[in-house]
Design an enzyme around this catalytic site. Sequence first.
Site, PDB file in Angstrom:
ATOM      1  CB  CYS A 193     110.696  24.115  21.563  1.00  0.00           C
ATOM      2  SG  CYS A 193     110.483  24.101  23.356  1.00  0.00           S
ATOM      3  CB  CYS A 238     104.803  24.893  34.442  1.00  0.00           C
ATOM      4  SG  CYS A 238     105.591  23.807  33.252  1.00  0.00           S
ATOM      5  CB  CYS A 277     105.929  24.382  29.094  1.00  0.00           C
ATOM      6  SG  CYS A 277     107.232  23.397  29.745  1.00  0.00           S
ATOM      7  CB  CYS A 313     109.559  19.435  35.358  1.00  0.00           C
ATOM      8  SG  CYS A 313     110.603  20.794  35.931  1.00  0.00           S
ATOM      9  CD  GLU A 346     104.657  18.853  25.712  1.00  0.00           C
ATOM     10  OE1 GLU A 346     103.758  18.146  26.184  1.00  0.00           O
ATOM     11  OE2 GLU A 346     104.557  20.077  25.555  1.00  0.00           O
ATOM     12  CB  CYS A 357     106.762  26.620  37.621  1.00  0.00           C
ATOM     13  SG  CYS A 357     108.543  26.813  37.710  1.00  0.00           S
ATOM     14  N   GLY A 400     110.896  19.919  31.504  1.00  0.00           N
ATOM     15  CA  GLY A 400     112.109  19.628  32.267  1.00  0.00           C
ATOM     16  C   GLY A 400     112.965  20.843  32.537  1.00  0.00           C
ATOM     17  CD  GLU A 401     116.108  24.134  35.167  1.00  0.00           C
ATOM     18  OE1 GLU A 401     115.126  24.848  34.941  1.00  0.00           O
ATOM     19  OE2 GLU A 401     117.259  24.443  34.797  1.00  0.00           O
ATOM     20  CG  ASN A 441      99.823  28.951  26.524  1.00  0.00           C
ATOM     21  OD1 ASN A 441      98.684  28.702  26.149  1.00  0.00           O
ATOM     22  ND2 ASN A 441     100.837  29.165  25.715  1.00  0.00           N
ATOM     23  CB  SER A 493     111.982  30.862  33.983  1.00  0.00           C
ATOM     24  OG  SER A 493     112.133  30.174  32.770  1.00  0.00           O
ATOM     25  CG  LEU A 494     113.414  37.409  37.008  1.00  0.00           C
ATOM     26  CD1 LEU A 494     114.413  36.736  37.937  1.00  0.00           C
ATOM     27  CD2 LEU A 494     113.982  38.745  36.516  1.00  0.00           C
ATOM     28  CG  HIS A 495     108.294  33.535  35.218  1.00  0.00           C
ATOM     29  ND1 HIS A 495     108.279  33.914  33.904  1.00  0.00           N
ATOM     30  CD2 HIS A 495     108.562  32.202  35.207  1.00  0.00           C
ATOM     31  CE1 HIS A 495     108.500  32.862  33.130  1.00  0.00           C
ATOM     32  NE2 HIS A 495     108.703  31.815  33.890  1.00  0.00           N
ATOM     33  CB  SER A 517     114.671  28.181  28.971  1.00  0.00           C
ATOM     34  OG  SER A 517     113.797  28.801  29.876  1.00  0.00           O
TER      35      SER A 517
END
Length: 349
Positions: free
Chosen positions: A106, A120, A334, A113, A93, A117, A160-161, A291, A215-217, A192
């Site tokens: 994007c 996600c 995502c 992935c 996507e 996480c 994906g990473e 989200n 992506s610290l979060h 990212s």
Amino acid sequence: MNDKVDILSMSMDELIEFMEKIGEKKFRAKQIYEWLHEKRVSSFTEMTNISKALQDKLAVNCDIVTLREVKKLESKDGTRKYLFELNDHHVVESVFMSYKHGNSVCISSQVGCRMGCKFCASTIGGLKRNLTVSEMLGQVYEINRISGQRISNIVIMGTGEPLDNYDVLIKFIKIINSEEGMNISQRNITVSTCGIIEKINDIADENLKITLAISLHAPNNSIRKTMMPIANAYDYDLLIEACKDYVKKTKRRITFEYSLVKGVNDGIECAKELSKVLKGILCHVNLIPVNQVEERSYRHSSKDTILAFKNVLEKHKIPTTIRRELGSDIDAACGQLRRSYTKDKNKEV
Ligand code: SAH
């Protein structure tokens, strides 16, 4: 899959080498590269400044990879989400977003992935495979072709990473940035990552002008571990050190993404702790109301909580923005569209 050469994935240097290998003049490489990446033709017969014989030779030996649009969703705010099918029937996507400063796309870097996480949707079915350079480019080229709109920004924040597909990522950046291609400024490209330390060190040495987003979060390792399994492999403090080194080396401002999850990482104490961690780093914090994904238990924080969190960071002189929730009516988070498509079809893609 066939064994033809994936010509769209070749850098200019590789294309020159390839021309020599098949007994052609070097200068043909530039012409062909421009047809592929600037004019973006989908067949060799459209390359009118090269001979019919060379067109035929290329058609026999090479493929121009194209993606097939299988689904498009359009949000009330103009955001468009695309699902593209690849040659082996996997789907990825990509999202088109319109901002005052220009249009942004994007894109995904992998099918699925493996980072796991907890918030996600992309990671639910695990990693299927890396994307190729041509499949990353294809998402941008196809959206540009379908929408007819100019694209000025690329964010590699889809499924994906990207640092887990490092060599492809770097080649993608160089091709999309090249003068004979789409010529998108490196300053308008954001990558990212969930924080793979050795790759952050590597990308610092590439001499790129891109924006790196981490992506610290979380404000510490123990909270981060509950949200992101990668935190078990890479210690929080070492990640922050790597970010400091990155800024020192590149002189580029780093972005920290922080998805706010109700009751997990959104308290005032977390904001204070985060302010201490980021003190003195040339950075910007992007707060993202999480989200909600059906399969996940996380819920997003209230507006007041988000604003209070932002206030604390700003009091500590840390530039902070709250990400606009574009396309929330169309599963724009995502991996959510791919996930719902997969569920609909009741098969693994
Ligand atoms: N693997 C990369 C890029 C893909 S994810 C990375 O981890 O950065 C892109 C961004 O969206 C990351 O910051 C990720 O943490 C965030 N994200 C993913 N799912 C989300 C969700 N449901 N709500 C809010 N942010 C999410």
